[in-house]
Design an enzyme around this catalytic site. Structure first.
Site, PDB file in Angstrom:
ATOM      1  N   CYS A  19       0.834  -1.210   0.000  1.00  0.00           N
ATOM      2  CA  CYS A  19       0.000   0.000   0.000  1.00  0.00           C
ATOM      3  C   CYS A  19       0.869   1.261   0.000  1.00  0.00           C
ATOM      4  CB  CYS A  19      -0.942  -0.027   1.191  1.00  0.00           C
ATOM      5  SG  CYS A  19      -2.029  -1.476   1.157  1.00  0.00           S
ATOM      6  N   THR A  20       2.011   1.191   0.664  1.00  0.00           N
ATOM      7  CA  THR A  20       2.943   2.316   0.669  1.00  0.00           C
ATOM      8  C   THR A  20       3.510   2.533  -0.734  1.00  0.00           C
ATOM      9  OG1 THR A  20       3.501   1.919   2.989  1.00  0.00           O
ATOM     10  CG2 THR A  20       5.084   3.197   1.695  1.00  0.00           C
TER      11      THR A  20
END
Length: 157
Positions: free
Chosen positions: A45-46
């Protein structure tokens, strides 16, 4: 009821980072990317958020707004934004209103256990508020670029 390609996306209002709310109908006239990710501050997600962040100017040039959505609380979203320098709002969808609207809650397996979670998915809404493209079961690598190219094509008409 969930969204369908070529159909208007039902209006929604959601709590977002920066002490703001996002209302879809207020974005009419702009293209909107809504990307769903499983959990703030996790590696995939980062990376995905960073890929969208790094292309924000190019999205701006196509009159496209980026919105990230997960079930994390607003504090987790604020921390994620601050840590990663995200230059677009993240929406806290704790009650899963948007997750249900876009039908992204799926049965997932983690360490042999089944649970309901967000299937990484992205939606491109055109300037008239209709769903133009959808990507489900997204793999992070190269995804933001693919969405950008779709937004450019849509914007060019």
């Amino acid at each position: 009821m969930s969204v369908s390609l070529g159909e208007p996306v039902p209006d929604f209002t959601a709590t977002a980072t920066g002490e703001t709310t996002v209302t879809l109908s207020e974005l009419k006239g702009k293209q909107v990317v809504v990307y769903f990710y499983p959990k703030a501050s996790t590696p995939g997600c980062t990376t995905e958020g960073g890929d969208f962040r790094d292309r924000k100017e190019a999205f701006d040039a196509t009159n496209t707004v980026i919105l990230g959505v997960s079930r994390d609380g607003i504090r987790a979203q604020e921390n994620f934004t601050a840590k990663q320098g995200f230059n677009f709002p993240l929406i806290s969808d704790k009650d899963e209103t948007l997750c249900r609207l876009f039908d992204v809650i799926k049965l997932k397996k983690l360490y042999g256990k089944e649970h309901l979670g967000i299937e990484r998915s992205t939606f491109l809404i055109d300037a008239d508020g209709k769903l133009a493209r959808e990507w489900r079961g997204v793999k992070v690598k190269g995804h933001a670029q693919e969405v950008l190219e779709a937004a450019q094509t849509l914007h060019a008409g």
